[in-house]
Design a protein around this motif. Structure first.
Motif, PDB file in Angstrom:
ATOM      1  N   LEU A  10       0.815  -1.049   0.115  1.00 20.27           N
ATOM      2  CA  LEU A  10       0.013   0.105   0.047  1.00 20.27           C
ATOM      3  C   LEU A  10       0.777   1.146  -0.099  1.00 20.27           C
ATOM      4  CD1 LEU A  10      -2.660  -1.100   2.814  1.00 20.27           C
ATOM      5  CD2 LEU A  10      -2.883  -1.393   0.225  1.00 20.27           C
ATOM      6  N   GLN A  11       0.500   2.320  -0.253  1.00 15.71           N
ATOM      7  CA  GLN A  11       1.102   3.545  -0.270  1.00 15.71           C
ATOM      8  C   GLN A  11       1.861   3.776   1.075  1.00 15.71           C
ATOM      9  OE1 GLN A  11       1.643   5.758  -2.909  1.00 15.71           O
ATOM     10  NE2 GLN A  11       2.850   6.997  -1.431  1.00 15.71           N
ATOM     11  N   GLU A  12       0.947   3.596   2.190  1.00 14.89           N
ATOM     12  CA  GLU A  12       1.609   3.753   3.439  1.00 14.89           C
ATOM     13  C   GLU A  12       2.711   2.969   3.613  1.00 14.89           C
ATOM     14  OE1 GLU A  12      -0.038   1.962   7.722  1.00 14.89           O
ATOM     15  OE2 GLU A  12      -1.557   3.193   6.587  1.00 14.89           O
ATOM     16  N   GLY A  13       2.794   1.499   3.241  1.00 17.48           N
ATOM     17  CA  GLY A  13       3.962   0.834   3.406  1.00 17.48           C
ATOM     18  C   GLY A  13       5.235   1.432   2.607  1.00 17.48           C
ATOM     19  N   TYR A  14       4.881   1.950   1.455  1.00 14.41           N
ATOM     20  CA  TYR A  14       6.028   2.312   0.596  1.00 14.41           C
ATOM     21  C   TYR A  14       6.506   3.664   1.336  1.00 14.41           C
ATOM     22  CZ  TYR A  14       8.286   4.497  -3.287  1.00 14.41           C
ATOM     23  OH  TYR A  14       9.196   5.131  -4.306  1.00 14.41           O
ATOM     24  N   GLU A  15       5.718   4.644   1.959  1.00 13.91           N
ATOM     25  CA  GLU A  15       6.200   5.669   2.604  1.00 13.91           C
ATOM     26  C   GLU A  15       6.879   5.407   3.891  1.00 13.91           C
ATOM     27  OE1 GLU A  15       2.714   7.956   3.210  1.00 13.91           O
ATOM     28  OE2 GLU A  15       2.392   8.545   1.090  1.00 13.91           O
ATOM     29  N   LYS A  16       6.727   3.985   4.512  1.00 14.04           N
ATOM     30  CA  LYS A  16       7.259   3.800   5.524  1.00 14.04           C
ATOM     31  C   LYS A  16       8.714   3.387   5.247  1.00 14.04           C
ATOM     32  CE  LYS A  16       6.896   0.122   9.106  1.00 14.04           C
ATOM     33  NZ  LYS A  16       6.030  -0.958   9.775  1.00 14.04           N
ATOM     34  N   LEU A  17       8.951   2.519   4.137  1.00 17.64           N
ATOM     35  CA  LEU A  17      10.041   2.239   3.711  1.00 17.64           C
ATOM     36  C   LEU A  17      11.054   3.357   3.258  1.00 17.64           C
ATOM     37  CD1 LEU A  17       9.332  -1.036   1.419  1.00 17.64           C
ATOM     38  CD2 LEU A  17      10.208  -0.882   3.807  1.00 17.64           C
ATOM     39  N   THR A  18      10.432   4.183   2.468  1.00 15.18           N
ATOM     40  CA  THR A  18      11.250   5.429   1.894  1.00 15.18           C
ATOM     41  C   THR A  18      11.651   6.247   3.287  1.00 15.18           C
ATOM     42  OG1 THR A  18       9.249   6.763   1.601  1.00 15.18           O
ATOM     43  CG2 THR A  18      10.466   5.633  -0.356  1.00 15.18           C
ATOM     44  N   ALA A  19      10.897   6.652   4.444  1.00  9.76           N
ATOM     45  CA  ALA A  19      11.320   7.265   5.520  1.00  9.76           C
ATOM     46  C   ALA A  19      12.383   6.672   6.327  1.00  9.76           C
ATOM     47  CB  ALA A  19      10.057   7.253   6.359  1.00  9.76           C
ATOM     48  N   GLY A 109       1.195  -5.761   2.428  1.00  7.68           N
ATOM     49  CA  GLY A 109       2.297  -6.186   2.115  1.00  7.68           C
ATOM     50  C   GLY A 109       3.209  -6.436   3.633  1.00  7.68           C
ATOM     51  N   GLN A 110       4.349  -6.942   3.552  1.00  3.17           N
ATOM     52  CA  GLN A 110       4.984  -7.489   4.696  1.00  3.17           C
ATOM     53  C   GLN A 110       5.525  -6.092   5.549  1.00  3.17           C
ATOM     54  OE1 GLN A 110       7.713  -9.416   2.195  1.00  3.17           O
ATOM     55  NE2 GLN A 110       7.284 -11.270   3.281  1.00  3.17           N
ATOM     56  N   ALA A 111       5.811  -4.887   4.823  1.00  3.85           N
ATOM     57  CA  ALA A 111       6.101  -3.820   5.654  1.00  3.85           C
ATOM     58  C   ALA A 111       5.143  -3.069   6.146  1.00  3.85           C
ATOM     59  CB  ALA A 111       6.561  -2.692   4.428  1.00  3.85           C
ATOM     60  N   GLU A 112       3.790  -3.395   5.931  1.00  3.76           N
ATOM     61  CA  GLU A 112       2.504  -2.739   6.518  1.00  3.76           C
ATOM     62  C   GLU A 112       1.906  -3.850   7.748  1.00  3.76           C
ATOM     63  OE1 GLU A 112       1.650  -1.332   2.415  1.00  3.76           O
ATOM     64  OE2 GLU A 112       2.098  -3.499   3.182  1.00  3.76           O
ATOM     65  N   ALA A 113       2.443  -5.138   7.592  1.00  7.00           N
ATOM     66  CA  ALA A 113       1.733  -6.110   8.472  1.00  7.00           C
ATOM     67  C   ALA A 113       1.746  -5.867   9.867  1.00  7.00           C
ATOM     68  CB  ALA A 113       2.136  -7.502   8.067  1.00  7.00           C
ATOM     69  N   ASP A 114       0.478  -5.874  10.552  1.00 11.58           N
ATOM     70  CA  ASP A 114       0.531  -5.816  12.008  1.00 11.58           C
ATOM     71  C   ASP A 114      -0.942  -6.218  12.265  1.00 11.58           C
ATOM     72  OD1 ASP A 114       0.661  -5.059  14.744  1.00 11.58           O
ATOM     73  OD2 ASP A 114       0.752  -2.903  14.486  1.00 11.58           O
ATOM     74  N   ALA A 115      -0.699  -7.786  12.857  1.00  8.75           N
ATOM     75  CA  ALA A 115      -1.941  -8.434  13.248  1.00  8.75           C
ATOM     76  C   ALA A 115      -2.783  -7.636  14.219  1.00  8.75           C
ATOM     77  CB  ALA A 115      -1.653  -9.576  13.615  1.00  8.75           C
ATOM     78  N   LYS A 116      -1.991  -6.867  14.937  1.00  8.31           N
ATOM     79  CA  LYS A 116      -2.710  -6.287  16.448  1.00  8.31           C
ATOM     80  C   LYS A 116      -3.710  -5.377  15.732  1.00  8.31           C
ATOM     81  CE  LYS A 116       1.092  -6.719  19.290  1.00  8.31           C
ATOM     82  NZ  LYS A 116       2.295  -6.334  18.690  1.00  8.31           N
TER      83      LYS A 116
END
Length: 158
Positions: A10-19, A109-116
């Motif tokens: 997702l866009q959120e995961g991409y932004e997390k990786l780039t940050a 995606g794996q970068a965004e995964a958080d089961a909680k």
């Protein structure tokens, strides 16, 4: 060897990786400074500061390489543009468990995964079991805590 397979996220995961990549790149000069300062202390064979700084430098460079690879293979998916009657990456799925209790997950995606917070990776056992399923289908998945059974109640693209 790096894989050329696209990584859905997702866009959120991409932004997390780039940050994270940006932060590590900003840390590089600080590590070089720490190495230089430790070198100035003399004998490198018994210089714990030097060895710690060199180890950190190796970790940072390896992580930067991994992040650059994942970012270059990123395939950003916007779930709001998806539709259909099957579970795909980005879908938000409402399931009924063995006790008829509702559970809700978004396939990410794996970068965004958080089961909680209800986000599971498409590569997780449950994520793999859900992909391609339709409403009312039953799913059996083996997880570390044992076998779980679910029924797909609703598929949303939000």
């Amino acid at each position: 060897m790096a894989s050329v397979e696209k990584l859905p996220m997702l866009q959120e995961g991409y932004e997390k990786l780039t940050a994270e990549l940006k932060a590590l790149r900003e840390e590089r000069p600080k590590i070089v400074d720490a190495i230089e300062e430790a070198r100035a202390h003399g004998d490198l064979s018994e210089n714990a500061e030097y060895h710690a700084a060199k180890e950190r430098q190796g970790q940072v460079e390896a992580t930067i390489g991994d992040l650059e690879d994942r970012i270059s293979r990123a395939h950003i998916i916007d779930p709001t543009t998806l539709s259909g009657d099957r579970i795909v990456f980005g879908a938000t799925v409402t399931l009924l468990d063995d006790d008829d209790k509702q559970v809700r997950y978004q396939i990410v995606g794996q970068a965004e995964a958080d089961a909680k917070v209800g986000r599971i990776s498409y590569n997780s056992p449950l994520g793999r079991a859900l992909i391609g399923r339709k409403v009312a289908e039953e799913i059996e998945v083996t997880v570390p805590s044992g076998d779980k059974f679910y029924v797909v109640e609703k598929i949303e693209f939000i």
